[in-house]
Scaffold this active site. Structure first.
Site, PDB file in Angstrom:
ATOM      1  N   HIS A 180      -3.946   8.580   4.503  1.00  0.00           N
ATOM      2  CA  HIS A 180      -4.081   7.266   3.951  1.00  0.00           C
ATOM      3  C   HIS A 180      -5.773   6.861   4.231  1.00  0.00           C
ATOM      4  O   HIS A 180      -6.158   6.316   3.146  1.00  0.00           O
ATOM      5  CB  HIS A 180      -3.123   6.419   4.827  1.00  0.00           C
TER       6      HIS A 180
ATOM      7  N   CYS B   4       0.748  -1.265  -0.109  1.00  0.00           N
ATOM      8  CA  CYS B   4       0.121   0.146   0.026  1.00  0.00           C
ATOM      9  C   CYS B   4       0.741   1.139  -0.012  1.00  0.00           C
ATOM     10  O   CYS B   4       0.304   2.414  -0.249  1.00  0.00           O
ATOM     11  CB  CYS B   4      -0.770  -0.072   1.257  1.00  0.00           C
TER      12      CYS B   4
ATOM     13  N   HIS C 170      -9.361   1.650  -2.167  1.00  0.00           N
ATOM     14  CA  HIS C 170      -7.961   1.554  -1.881  1.00  0.00           C
ATOM     15  C   HIS C 170      -7.326   0.955  -3.132  1.00  0.00           C
ATOM     16  O   HIS C 170      -7.477  -0.273  -3.546  1.00  0.00           O
ATOM     17  CB  HIS C 170      -7.787   0.486  -0.467  1.00  0.00           C
TER      18      HIS C 170
ATOM     19  N   PHE D 115       0.344  -2.749   4.983  1.00  0.00           N
ATOM     20  CA  PHE D 115       0.455  -3.936   5.972  1.00  0.00           C
ATOM     21  C   PHE D 115       1.762  -4.263   6.088  1.00  0.00           C
ATOM     22  O   PHE D 115       2.700  -4.090   5.347  1.00  0.00           O
ATOM     23  CB  PHE D 115      -0.128  -5.125   5.160  1.00  0.00           C
TER      24      PHE D 115
ATOM     25  N   LYS E 220      -9.604   7.948  -0.865  1.00  0.00           N
ATOM     26  CA  LYS E 220     -10.207   6.577  -0.731  1.00  0.00           C
ATOM     27  C   LYS E 220     -11.813   6.434  -0.404  1.00  0.00           C
ATOM     28  O   LYS E 220     -12.371   5.527  -0.941  1.00  0.00           O
ATOM     29  CB  LYS E 220      -9.455   5.678   0.196  1.00  0.00           C
TER      30      LYS E 220
ATOM     31  N   GLU F 253      -4.130   7.021  12.603  1.00  0.00           N
ATOM     32  CA  GLU F 253      -3.600   8.095  11.502  1.00  0.00           C
ATOM     33  C   GLU F 253      -3.990   9.577  12.271  1.00  0.00           C
ATOM     34  O   GLU F 253      -3.185  10.504  12.139  1.00  0.00           O
ATOM     35  CB  GLU F 253      -4.114   7.914  10.306  1.00  0.00           C
TER      36      GLU F 253
END
Lengths: 409, 295
Positions: A297, A157, A334, A393, A329, A308
């Site tokens: 994000h 990501c 995503h 991740f 997003k 975040e």
């Protein structure tokens, strides 16, 4: 150290395949999330995604066509009668891309296993069983001749942001003069969708796809998978000015970091995210409060959004409540390895008009997410420096700071 | 790219995780009669902060942690030393897929010997191990390095082979020279004894009948001025260069070492106590070259 300019943008996204269409729909707060029609999601828990549409596909792996189209658009945008590729013909140039998993073909997989793991004699396809991830790179390199080999980023990501960041560093230290950079991905296939479903990572709000991606909202239930590609042309600023290029923005700082915490969850104190953002700000030689806007994000997962938020508060202190933060997003889903690049394109396009796009579907903000996320409607903001973040991740965090071109000319 | 600013880049630790046969081939170089190298795996328990994380680790993760752990230990560093200003620069090989997982998914996702989305979305989905996703994500080896060695600073993670390892090494040297980091953990891993990886090479290098061992190799790099005693410098990197070439270099042996090849060559030259070492590689019109001295 050299300064670095953004001179070309290209995008293939669930909200359109031109920068103009993409920006217009972002600012209108439209959603590109729909019921999956590329294949039948059948009984999988999540049946929605942000899908792209091209008139034709030359490759089974959709991300290859996305990358080719976005790259073509970015180069043509940068060319703009100023001859980008011929200008740099004798210079050091490079290609830096974030790329996703190899595409596995389930039809071929079943046939292969049934045939005792032997490839049928008649099968000569390069994309039999799986399409190699570097095949996409090969296709791009055959079309565009760069003087250095490609840099391939696989930080999931965070890959798109890492690709842009490293291209920036290479130009900054004088190793190259120009780079085509970005990310491409498409995991909207049985194994991709099934894999994320099995982790309970995806939204299952299938009845209302356009409302499923709801970053920072108390009713969020996971991210929505998307696909696409974003490409940027970066040039050493002096060279860009010499050839009369149209400059969108300057890249001023970049940083990445590890959480070193959990395979699937972010550090609960947001330490890794903070470290990456802080590095990008420090490299830009600015104070955090000089940031005018943050493109988050913002995945719409239970864990990412409050962490975040915490990291942004630690970065900005009291100013955190004064600075708009929004999540692309919420509208496109995503895009995994393409996310950072497409979101950078989104942010630069909107900043060009002194606008920030909204976070849509933010009807009931989570009590732990109390910043100004620009809910529902786009807003006019006097933009100077802006920051974009991507977190992957495995706790890999990547952030990049841009400065809108204008006052810094 | 020669190092313009005069900094020496020291190899202060190294480690590989390869089969005994692979060690023999690397050290002695006798690959003429090689036809197969057995697969290799390990259980890097001594390097795991939390033992139960082993269940999340695929072979590439295990090999990476073991090789990196050896390199870090040799460099005389511990997790406290690595917390800040340490970077990970690695190249990961083509994504593998275990026979067991492929078997389970394929057998539960078909009707009448054809793939069936209906079967996949029910029986296949119910039976798949949720941890399979982590075995497929190519950034997982880097995660396991960061988690087990407490590395919080920067990374450069790439794929799939030797050219990309060169670029990763260049990035590590640049980061050291710019003092963004003080320690660089540089290496690669390739789980190649795998039907999917073999299928890939059969498509992209048809007829070469390559031998594909499982390999992992890591080196620790530090600025020469920062190395505390002569004891910890095993080699010095003198040159890394990437340039265009019209020459097509034919492979010298049918062993494909995978992503860590450059690192394995550096390690084997130190183990073999050769005074100088070099590695050269060509692909797609580019020549890659590295030169080092063993100290």
């Amino acid at each position: 150290m050299n300064r670095v300019a953004v001179t070309g943008l290209g995008v293939i996204s669930p909200l359109g395949n031109s920068t103009e269409e993409f920006r217009n729909k972002l600012l209108k707060g439209e959603s590109g999330i729909k019921y999956i029609n590329i294949f039948d999601p059948n009984n999988l828990p999540s049946k929605i995604a942000g899908q792209c549409h091209l008139e034709k596909y030359d490759y089974k792996d959709r991300k290859i066509d996305f990358a080719l189209e976005a790259a073509k658009a970015a180069i043509e945008d940068a060319e703009d009668n100023s001859g980008l590729l011929s200008f740099y013909a004798a210079e050091k140039t490079a290609f830096s891309i974030g790329i996703g998993l190899e595409l596995f073909d389930m039809h071929d997989m079943v046939q292969h296993v049934n045939n005792n793991y032997q490839k049928p004699a008649h099968e000569n396809r390069i994309d039999y069983l799986q399409t190699p991830g570097d095949f996409c790179i090969d296709v791009l390199m055959r079309r565009y001749q760069f003087s250095l080999p490609p840099a391939i980023h696989i930080s999931a990501c965070a890959a798109g942001t890492d690709a842009i960041g490293h291209a920036f560093l290479k130009i900054k230290r004088g190793e190259i003069k120009m780079a085509l950079t970005g990310g491409t991905d498409s995991m909207i296939n049985p194994l991709g969708l099934g894999g994320f479903c099995k982790l309970n990572a995806l939204s299952t709000a299938n009845e209302t796809p356009e409302k499923a991606s709801r970053p920072f909202d108390s009713n969020r239930d996971g991210f929505v998978l998307g696909e696409g590609a974003g490409m940027l042309v970066l040039e050493e600023l002096e060279s860009a000015l010499k050839r009369g290029a149209n400059i969108y923005a300057e890249v001023t700082g970049y940083g990445n970091s590890f959480d070193a915490y959990s395979i699937s969850e972010p550090h609960p104190e947001g330490e890794g995210a903070l470290r990456a953002m802080r590095k990008a700000v420090v490299m830009s030689n600015i104070r955090p409060e000089q940031i005018s806007y943050i493109n988050a994000h913002g995945t719409s997962t239970p864990k990412n959004d409050p962490v975040e938020t915490l990291a942004i508060k630690k970065l900005l202190g009291d100013c955190a409540y004064d600075i708009p933060v929004s999540s692309t997003k919420s509208m496109i889903g995503h895009l995994i390895s393409a996310a950072g690049a497409v979101e950078a394109v989104a942010t630069i396009l909107c900043a060009e008009q002194n606008m920030v796009h909204p976070t849509i579907n933010l009807d009931n903000p989570d009590s732990d997410c109390d910043l100004d996320y620009v809910p529902h409607e786009a807003r006019e903001v006097n933009i100077d420096y802006f920051l974009s973040s991507s977190f992957a991740f495995g706790g890999m965090n990547s952030s990049i700071v841009f400065r809108k071109w204008g006052d810094n000319a | 790219m020669r190092f313009k600013n005069g900094n020496s880049i020291a190899v202060t630790g190294y480690g590989w995780e390869v089969s005994p046969e692979t060690v023999s081939y690397l050290i002695h170089g006798n690959t003429e009669n090689i036809s197969v190298v057995p697969g290799h795996d390990c259980r890097p328990l001594e390097y795991l902060k939390v033992r139960k994380t082993l269940k999340f680790m695929a072979k590439q993760d295990r090999l990476s942690v073991a090789a990196a752990g050896k390199a870090i230990k040799m460099a005389g560093l511990n997790n406290d030393d690595l917390w800040d200003k340490t970077g990970v620069y690695m190249s990961v090989g083509y994504i593998p897929f275990s026979l067991d997982d492929a078997d389970m998914i394929a057998c539960n996702s078909q009707k009448n010997n054809q793939f069936s989305m209906d079967a996949f979305a029910t029986t296949g989905y119910e039976n798949v191990n949720p941890l399979l996703t982590f075995a497929c994500l190519p950034n997982m080896p880097a995660y396991h390095l960061s988690a087990n060695f407490d590395i919080h600073d920067e990374y450069y993670v790439t794929y799939p082979e030797t050219p990309e390892m060169y670029i990763a090494l260049q990035e590590a040297v640049a980061a050291l020279n710019e003092k963004r980091i003080d320690v660089a953990l540089v290496g690669g891993v390739a789980d190649q004894d795998n039907f999917l990886v073999k299928n890939h090479y059969e498509k992209t290098r048809p007829g070469q009948d390559l031998v594909l061992p499982d390999t992992a190799g890591f080196i620790v790099l530090q600025r020469g001025d920062d190395v505390p005693t002569a004891q910890y410098t095993h080699a010095v990197i003198n040159e890394i260069s990437i340039s265009k070439t019209n020459k097509i270099a034919l492979p010298e042996s049918k062993i494909n070492w995978g992503a860590p090849e450059l690192i394995l060559y550096i390690i084997s030259s130190v183990e073999n106590k050769r005074r100088v070492g070099e590695h050269e590689y060509s692909k797609n019109g580019f020549r890659y070259y590295c030169h080092w001295e063993v100290t």
